[in-house]
Scaffold this active site. Sequence first.
Site, PDB file in Angstrom:
ATOM      1  NE  ARG A  43       8.204 -10.004  -3.344  1.00 16.45           N
ATOM      2  CZ  ARG A  43       8.232  -8.687  -3.116  1.00 16.45           C
ATOM      3  NH1 ARG A  43       7.225  -7.920  -3.487  1.00 16.45           N
ATOM      4  NH2 ARG A  43       9.286  -8.157  -2.531  1.00 16.45           N
ATOM      5  CD  GLU A  60       6.168  -8.866 -10.464  1.00 18.67           C
ATOM      6  OE1 GLU A  60       7.015  -7.990 -10.179  1.00 18.67           O
ATOM      7  OE2 GLU A  60       5.237  -9.158  -9.721  1.00 18.67           O
ATOM      8  CG  HIS A  93       5.854  -5.245  -8.393  1.00 13.53           C
ATOM      9  ND1 HIS A  93       6.537  -6.396  -8.092  1.00 13.53           N
ATOM     10  CD2 HIS A  93       5.629  -4.634  -7.190  1.00 13.53           C
ATOM     11  CE1 HIS A  93       6.724  -6.477  -6.781  1.00 13.53           C
ATOM     12  NE2 HIS A  93       6.188  -5.421  -6.215  1.00 13.53           N
TER      13      HIS A  93
END
Lengths: 314, 314
Positions: B233, B262, B280
Amino acid sequence: MTEVKLLVCGAFNDEERARFDANYPNIYAETPDDIAAVAEDIRAGITAVVFKGHAPFGGAAMDPLSGLGLIANFGVGYDAIDVAAASARGVKVTNTPNVLNDDVADLAVGMMLAQTRNMVEGDALTRSGQWAAGTNLPLNRKMSGGTVGICGMGRIGREIADRLAAFKMDIHYHSRSEKETPGWTYHADPVSLAKAVDWFVVALVGGSETEGYVSAEVINALGEKGIICNISRGSTIDEGAMLDALEQGKIAGAALDVFLNEPKIDERFYALKNVVLQPHQGSGTHETRRDMAELQLSNVTAYFEGRDLVTPVN
Amino acid sequence: MTEVKLLVCGAFNDEERARFDANYPNIYAETPDDIAAVAEDIRAGITAVVFKGHAPFGGAAMDPLSGLGLIANFGVGYDAIDVAAASARGVKVTNTPNVLNDDVADLAVGMMLAQTRNMVEGDALTRSGQWAAGTNLPLNRKMSGGTVGICGMGRIGREIADRLAAFKMDIHYHSRSEKETPGWTYHADPVSLAKAVDWFVVALVGGSETEGYVSAEVINALGEKGIICNISRGSTIDEGAMLDALEQGKIAGAALDVFLNEPKIDERFYALKNVVLQPHQGSGTHETRRDMAELQLSNVTAYFEGRDLVTPVN
């Protein structure tokens, strides 16, 4: 004046040139075709050539060196050198095997992952701000657990297979003969290998024997889910057939470090979105190029000192 | 009219939405903040939520659903969900562990190789014709045989380490406790780990406990040859300190799939040449997203049928 016995031929970098200079007085020729133009009195004293590159080095380039006894190649692949012509002239050839296996295998696996997971586009999407603006990368394919075929199970092929085994891939291979493996599946011909797998890694030696070995028939047998990875030589694949298959979606993609006519490669490659392209950097790390240079030089030194060559080819 | 017991919340794709529709009548909310706006008579019937995304899902979003008993998360990381708040309300939480481990580990290794071998620039150089025009890619670094530290030796960290072992890397790790490993080196704190290695892979869980765990001190301990890879993360790293270190050459580079805020990531990343950026996509393959969706749905079905949850979190 110190006698010049060494001729340096090819695009060595500054560090490599300096290493030669520090060890042996030498004269330089850019390509084998330029050797004949070296002054006759210097040529007569040359007994060894250190060579780097892919320009053809045939008998005609050896003949102006009447005392030649060694061509020491920089690289494991010596397909640019006409070894038969060298042998016929009593000239020994050496290469630099093994020291580059890890780097070439690393690049092969890295290119396979980059192609399968679309990482070049992923970087561009993120870096350009398109992701921030709301565009998502389409879903990709899973590589771990897939089926892979290694075409050419020599030392580099084995290094690649050992890495891919850690990705839980089902490993198949084709080679002139069956090898000792941890239960991997042998195929006596490359078409059978291509039919069995989704990822197809070319790790053949170069040269005339393997020219076009990955034929149109092999490429078509791979099928529309197939991804070709080539870290050997551009010559091992029927490149026109591969380009057709890529453009027409007959295979899914490719990850290529080597091409015909490098660096002036076929411009059809430039527009292909399903292909990762690398500029023949398989052995291109500081650590490995230094190891290759030292192995090349150790062959030259062994020759000058009358000892056994370290890594002879013929 | 069939009773609607399921609320679908988050950016599920068409295939995923269709899977829910085929199994259970449902109502949709884009984010947890939109749940309160669902008509009261429908809200009263909702007993389960399927959730996807990183928008905070706190107690205030649970309270409008008076009959709620399950939040089934899409993904292994459930740090967006306030599990303590859920537990306090008698709400169970599930996630989708294990099925994505392979893909995340593949991406980590792929990004490490792409960064170390400068493959994004290699592709651009080749594809643009610059290589054909005579520009060479500078030499890169060798990854095989290097030293790597895994920060967080959970199931994903272990998958990454198992792959890197096949690259002959010397494996060090940090975790809350020492694990059973094939002789890998344990470090009780992350600074010690960073000092020992050149590649530093962050595979921590997310959430408040690990916020900024990879601190400025850890980053500086890594040193100028250090490369950070993060597939966990964005919150696990002091991102400002990492950006400073990257811009100032205090570390060599990074390979990042996750970021703070994000997808609206810090624009300082865009100009960094020594960094591979991915949007991601750790679990972003067709195969794995399908497995995640099926595991999420199997938790919902188990809940509706009164059976034990498959992968409960609390």
